[in-house]
Design an enzyme around this catalytic site. Sequence first.
Site, short mmCIF file in Angstrom:
data_model
loop_
_atom_site.label_atom_id
_atom_site.label_comp_id
_atom_site.label_asym_id
_atom_site.label_seq_id
_atom_site.Cartn_x
_atom_site.Cartn_y
_atom_site.Cartn_z
N LYS A 26 0.86 -1.19 0.00
CA LYS A 26 0.00 0.00 0.00
C LYS A 26 0.89 1.24 0.00
CE LYS A 26 -3.80 1.99 2.75
NZ LYS A 26 -4.62 1.81 3.97
N SER A 40 -9.51 1.80 3.13
CA SER A 40 -8.68 2.54 2.22
C SER A 40 -7.67 1.69 1.46
CB SER A 40 -7.93 3.65 2.97
OG SER A 40 -7.06 3.08 3.93
N SER A 67 -9.56 -0.55 7.29
CA SER A 67 -9.03 -0.42 5.93
C SER A 67 -8.33 -1.64 5.36
CB SER A 67 -8.06 0.76 5.86
OG SER A 67 -8.80 1.95 5.75
#
Length: 483
Positions: free
Chosen positions: A76, A151, A175
């Site tokens: 990420k 996210s 997330s």
Amino acid sequence: MFQPTLAQARHQLKDKKYSAVELLQAVYKRIDAFDSRVQAYVHLTRDIALKQAEAADQKISAGEDAPLLGIPIALKDLICMQGARTTCASHILEQFVSPYDATVVKRLKDAGAVLIGKTNMDEFAMGSSNENSWFHPTHNPWDLTRVPGGSSGGSGAAVAANECIAALGSDTGGSIRQPAGFCGITGLKPTYGRVSRFGLVAFASSFDQIGPMTKSVEDAALLMNVIAGHDPMDTTSADVPVPDYSAALPQSVKGLKMGIPKEYFTSGIDPEVERAVQNAIQSLESMGIEKVEVSLPHTEYAVATYYVLACAEASTNLSRYDGVRYGFRSEKSGTLMDMYTNTREEGFGEEVKRRILLGTFVLSSGYYDAYYLKGQKVRTLIKQDFDEAYKKCNVIVAPISPAPAFKFNEKLDDPLQMYLSDIFTISANLAGIPAMSIPCGLSEAGLPIGLQLMGKHFDEATLLNVGHQFQQTTDHHLKHPKL
Ligand code: GLN
């Protein structure tokens, strides 16, 4: 179709079915074929990855081994990797190149992993849909007209679309778990303090945790074995012994107790989600896990508490982006004050600004006691709910989100609707406990539904054990989107 899990790829590399370079090329081939539609990545690190894969092949031919030797992994884009951009999907960090490795990255490298690229996310990890990325939205591989969750939606979509072997995400309020649920993969948020946050760009420091996003629970255990453990570079990382998570997987689950929190099965939950979760509970019962009812009475305050506290921490953490040391600086710079203001006005997106304003408000004198301090007290009550519940059970079983993946723009104009969709994931972050999402079925429209397992502090092993046994007797995690 070429879609090995991490565990399978390890064996196939060892058996010389293919080389690490060939595996890397196969993964990039999938990215080249599908990522123009899925858009899971914000940038690829092809040169770095190729060197790592070549080094892995040399080690393999020399008979050496390491836990992730030659395995392509995605990160990420808020996890710092030396020499690569770390943008947090924000305009303000668009050109930021990290001068150092996060501890998790160092551990992945030491374990022989091949780091293939950085995945898309909501800006600074604020969001539940990936629609808040400065670059572009990511599309759900199961239905490209829908969001992948957020996210860590880029990591979720990359794993589901088979555009990597496994990925890391981060979870502040859901997330890792919510995009894992929306994308039909496995995602684990470890106990707060289990995995080092050094080199993870901070959103809300008392909540943030890095964790694995994988094709199976078995793979999550393999990654946890590498990334978990104390780190002197992170003062909040816990000095608690790390068990061998893979060794926990085959253990019998007979006699364990699962708590079903009545507050998680009320109105507002999609009937298809409820049905899938109830079926999963039945499967767990048939594996010998006893069902007990538990109560988490402060659940209704979780969303409000989280958004007060997380925004307060974010407003402080994000004050460092002022155009002086990092990334973007506005062209419109007159006085120093203008430079700060214009840089932040132009550099941050809508949602990030909304949260900075909210967080600054709840921390300001006169409101501190009414919001921030009260939020901290409610956080303690929520943690105590879990302490009470775990007197009766080993794990808590619940849905991940009230409904499967939603369409683009469905909630974007209504932040409150977006925040409320986090209702089932946020409590675990407030309490600091580990929690995992595993697939438990598809809706009639063919969208994945996630099952949540929550555990006691530092008891990831039981979650992984139960999740793995569930995946031994069910095939939900073996389904793949047709791209
Ligand atoms: N959706 C939540 C939020 O917007 C959670 C984000 C996260 O876990 N990083 O804050």
